[in-house]
Design a protein around this motif. Sequence first.
Motif, mmCIF file in Angstrom:
data_model
loop_
_atom_site.group_PDB
_atom_site.id
_atom_site.type_symbol
_atom_site.label_atom_id
_atom_site.label_comp_id
_atom_site.label_asym_id
_atom_site.label_seq_id
_atom_site.Cartn_x
_atom_site.Cartn_y
_atom_site.Cartn_z
ATOM 1 N N ILE A 58 -17.200 52.902 -1.301
ATOM 2 C CA ILE A 58 -16.829 52.038 -2.426
ATOM 3 C C ILE A 58 -15.651 51.146 -2.053
ATOM 4 C CG2 ILE A 58 -15.919 52.040 -4.783
ATOM 5 C CD1 ILE A 58 -17.574 54.631 -5.197
ATOM 6 N N ILE A 59 -14.625 51.738 -1.454
ATOM 7 C CA ILE A 59 -13.417 50.981 -1.108
ATOM 8 C C ILE A 59 -13.720 49.958 -0.020
ATOM 9 C CG2 ILE A 59 -11.086 51.140 -0.164
ATOM 10 C CD1 ILE A 59 -11.322 52.167 -3.042
ATOM 11 N N THR A 60 -14.467 50.361 1.007
ATOM 12 C CA THR A 60 -14.744 49.427 2.102
ATOM 13 C C THR A 60 -15.706 48.315 1.687
ATOM 14 O OG1 THR A 60 -16.458 50.895 2.983
ATOM 15 C CG2 THR A 60 -14.219 51.073 3.932
ATOM 16 N N SER A 61 -16.381 48.479 0.540
ATOM 17 C CA SER A 61 -17.244 47.399 0.051
ATOM 18 C C SER A 61 -16.470 46.429 -0.843
ATOM 19 C CB SER A 61 -18.452 47.957 -0.690
ATOM 20 O OG SER A 61 -18.052 48.586 -1.888
ATOM 21 N N GLY A 62 -15.156 46.645 -0.968
ATOM 22 C CA GLY A 62 -14.322 45.689 -1.683
ATOM 23 C C GLY A 62 -13.937 46.075 -3.096
ATOM 24 N N HIS A 63 -14.392 47.217 -3.574
ATOM 25 C CA HIS A 63 -14.020 47.638 -4.922
ATOM 26 C C HIS A 63 -12.608 48.212 -4.937
ATOM 27 C CE1 HIS A 63 -18.432 47.562 -5.403
ATOM 28 N NE2 HIS A 63 -18.115 47.147 -6.623
ATOM 29 N N VAL A 64 -11.992 48.189 -6.095
ATOM 30 C CA VAL A 64 -10.641 48.704 -6.277
ATOM 31 C C VAL A 64 -10.648 49.627 -7.490
ATOM 32 C CG1 VAL A 64 -8.253 48.096 -6.808
ATOM 33 C CG2 VAL A 64 -9.613 46.619 -5.322
ATOM 34 N N TYR A 65 -10.044 50.786 -7.335
ATOM 35 C CA TYR A 65 -9.861 51.704 -8.451
ATOM 36 C C TYR A 65 -8.510 51.418 -9.094
ATOM 37 C CZ TYR A 65 -13.658 54.886 -7.168
ATOM 38 O OH TYR A 65 -14.861 55.444 -6.918
ATOM 39 N N VAL A 66 -8.481 51.281 -10.398
ATOM 40 C CA VAL A 66 -7.241 51.093 -11.136
ATOM 41 C C VAL A 66 -7.318 51.992 -12.360
ATOM 42 C CG1 VAL A 66 -5.763 49.472 -12.375
ATOM 43 C CG2 VAL A 66 -7.039 48.704 -10.379
ATOM 44 N N ASP A 67 -6.241 52.709 -12.637
ATOM 45 C CA ASP A 67 -6.223 53.569 -13.820
ATOM 46 C C ASP A 67 -4.810 53.614 -14.372
ATOM 47 O OD1 ASP A 67 -7.155 55.216 -15.810
ATOM 48 O OD2 ASP A 67 -7.314 56.994 -14.559
ATOM 49 N N GLN A 68 -4.725 53.975 -15.632
ATOM 50 C CA GLN A 68 -3.437 54.029 -16.324
ATOM 51 C C GLN A 68 -3.426 55.259 -17.220
ATOM 52 O OE1 GLN A 68 -2.933 50.837 -19.094
ATOM 53 N NE2 GLN A 68 -0.743 51.177 -19.292
ATOM 54 N N VAL A 69 -2.302 55.955 -17.197
ATOM 55 C CA VAL A 69 -2.097 57.087 -18.086
ATOM 56 C C VAL A 69 -0.786 56.838 -18.830
ATOM 57 C CG1 VAL A 69 -1.652 59.564 -18.211
ATOM 58 C CG2 VAL A 69 -3.341 58.701 -16.611
ATOM 59 N N ASP A 70 -0.825 56.883 -20.159
ATOM 60 C CA ASP A 70 0.406 56.706 -20.928
ATOM 61 C C ASP A 70 1.342 57.864 -20.638
ATOM 62 O OD1 ASP A 70 -0.384 54.347 -22.102
ATOM 63 O OD2 ASP A 70 -1.358 55.351 -23.791
ATOM 64 N N TRP A 71 2.564 57.537 -20.263
ATOM 65 C CA TRP A 71 3.550 58.553 -19.945
ATOM 66 C C TRP A 71 4.504 58.721 -21.126
ATOM 67 C CZ3 TRP A 71 8.071 57.927 -16.012
ATOM 68 C CH2 TRP A 71 8.666 59.156 -15.781
ATOM 69 N N ILE A 72 5.122 57.641 -21.540
ATOM 70 C CA ILE A 72 6.006 57.649 -22.709
ATOM 71 C C ILE A 72 5.503 56.531 -23.623
ATOM 72 C CG2 ILE A 72 8.396 57.588 -23.512
ATOM 73 C CD1 ILE A 72 9.259 58.066 -20.583
ATOM 74 N N PRO A 73 4.478 56.830 -24.429
ATOM 75 C CA PRO A 73 3.854 55.771 -25.225
ATOM 76 C C PRO A 73 4.811 55.077 -26.191
ATOM 77 C CG PRO A 73 2.609 57.833 -25.382
ATOM 78 C CD PRO A 73 3.842 58.111 -24.591
ATOM 79 N N ALA A 74 5.784 55.800 -26.728
ATOM 80 C CA ALA A 74 6.714 55.200 -27.686
ATOM 81 C C ALA A 74 7.522 54.065 -27.050
ATOM 82 C CB ALA A 74 7.658 56.259 -28.247
ATOM 83 N N LEU A 75 7.737 54.149 -25.736
ATOM 84 C CA LEU A 75 8.491 53.115 -25.029
ATOM 85 C C LEU A 75 7.575 52.160 -24.262
ATOM 86 C CD1 LEU A 75 11.420 55.277 -23.596
ATOM 87 C CD2 LEU A 75 11.426 53.831 -25.634
ATOM 88 N N GLY A 76 6.271 52.386 -24.366
ATOM 89 C CA GLY A 76 5.328 51.535 -23.639
ATOM 90 C C GLY A 76 5.350 51.768 -22.142
ATOM 91 N N VAL A 77 5.729 52.984 -21.726
ATOM 92 C CA VAL A 77 5.806 53.308 -20.301
ATOM 93 C C VAL A 77 4.545 54.075 -19.910
ATOM 94 C CG1 VAL A 77 7.089 54.548 -18.527
ATOM 95 C CG2 VAL A 77 8.321 53.385 -20.363
ATOM 96 N N SER A 78 3.903 53.606 -18.864
ATOM 97 C CA SER A 78 2.698 54.271 -18.374
ATOM 98 C C SER A 78 2.810 54.469 -16.865
ATOM 99 C CB SER A 78 1.459 53.439 -18.697
ATOM 100 O OG SER A 78 1.536 52.193 -18.044
ATOM 101 N N LEU A 79 1.967 55.354 -16.359
ATOM 102 C CA LEU A 79 1.845 55.543 -14.921
ATOM 103 C C LEU A 79 0.540 54.883 -14.507
ATOM 104 C CD1 LEU A 79 2.927 59.270 -14.496
ATOM 105 C CD2 LEU A 79 4.255 57.230 -14.011
ATOM 106 N N ASP A 80 0.638 53.838 -13.733
ATOM 107 C CA ASP A 80 -0.535 53.116 -13.266
ATOM 108 C C ASP A 80 -0.738 53.412 -11.791
ATOM 109 O OD1 ASP A 80 -0.323 52.040 -15.763
ATOM 110 O OD2 ASP A 80 0.253 50.045 -15.099
ATOM 111 N N ILE A 81 -1.992 53.637 -11.429
ATOM 112 C CA ILE A 81 -2.300 53.838 -10.018
ATOM 113 C C ILE A 81 -3.422 52.898 -9.619
ATOM 114 C CG2 ILE A 81 -1.481 56.205 -9.851
ATOM 115 C CD1 ILE A 81 -4.321 57.138 -10.168
ATOM 116 N N ARG A 82 -3.449 52.599 -8.332
ATOM 117 C CA ARG A 82 -4.430 51.664 -7.795
ATOM 118 C C ARG A 82 -4.828 52.157 -6.415
ATOM 119 N NH1 ARG A 82 -5.442 46.051 -7.948
ATOM 120 N NH2 ARG A 82 -5.924 45.186 -5.910
#
Length: 188
Positions: A58-82
């Motif tokens: 998947i990765i070598t064919s050019g796709h990218v994984y992106v995801d987000q998990v809310d960490w401190i939603p009250a402050l709008g802080v999330s942990l994003d990974i790619r």
Amino acid sequence: PDPPTGRALRVLFALISLHAILGVLTPLLVRWLGPRVYFVLALAPLAAGVWLLSLSSIITSGHVYVDQVDWIPALGVSLDIRIGLVQWILGLIVTWIGVAVLLYCRWYFDHDMHTRSAAVLTLFAGTMVGLVTADNLVALFVFWELTTVFSYILIAHDPTRRANRGAAQTALIVTTTGGLAMLLGVVA
């Protein structure tokens, strides 16, 4: 292959958590397994490395994984990974080196078992996976600072030796300076 989905990336969070769980359980595992504990601890980076390898088509064919998990939603802080090609390659490097280091430690620490070093090596390996896949400044900064702390502890694993203390202080100064520079860049 199917295009990547965000759900699949939850596995990465679980694998990073596995490193943390094994790191915390290391003192108990050492009592049961002694130096063989490194075989069990190597399972966390091994699982992460195998999972990353499973993404190769998947990765070598050019796709990218992106995801987000809310960490401190009250402050709008999330942990994003790619996971794109660069993150995938770096992830493979840190996971497979983590496996090799932990397996090597089984014999390196054979007679002089350092439970704290075993735990911190496992935590460090998980933190490095998080660092190379972080996709926002908050996550990057958190993982960077965790590597700073774990590096200091690993280098100073024998505080009775002056060389270890000096090297650990130097590493702490260098990584903290880098972290402060990163923080200034984030604020700017």
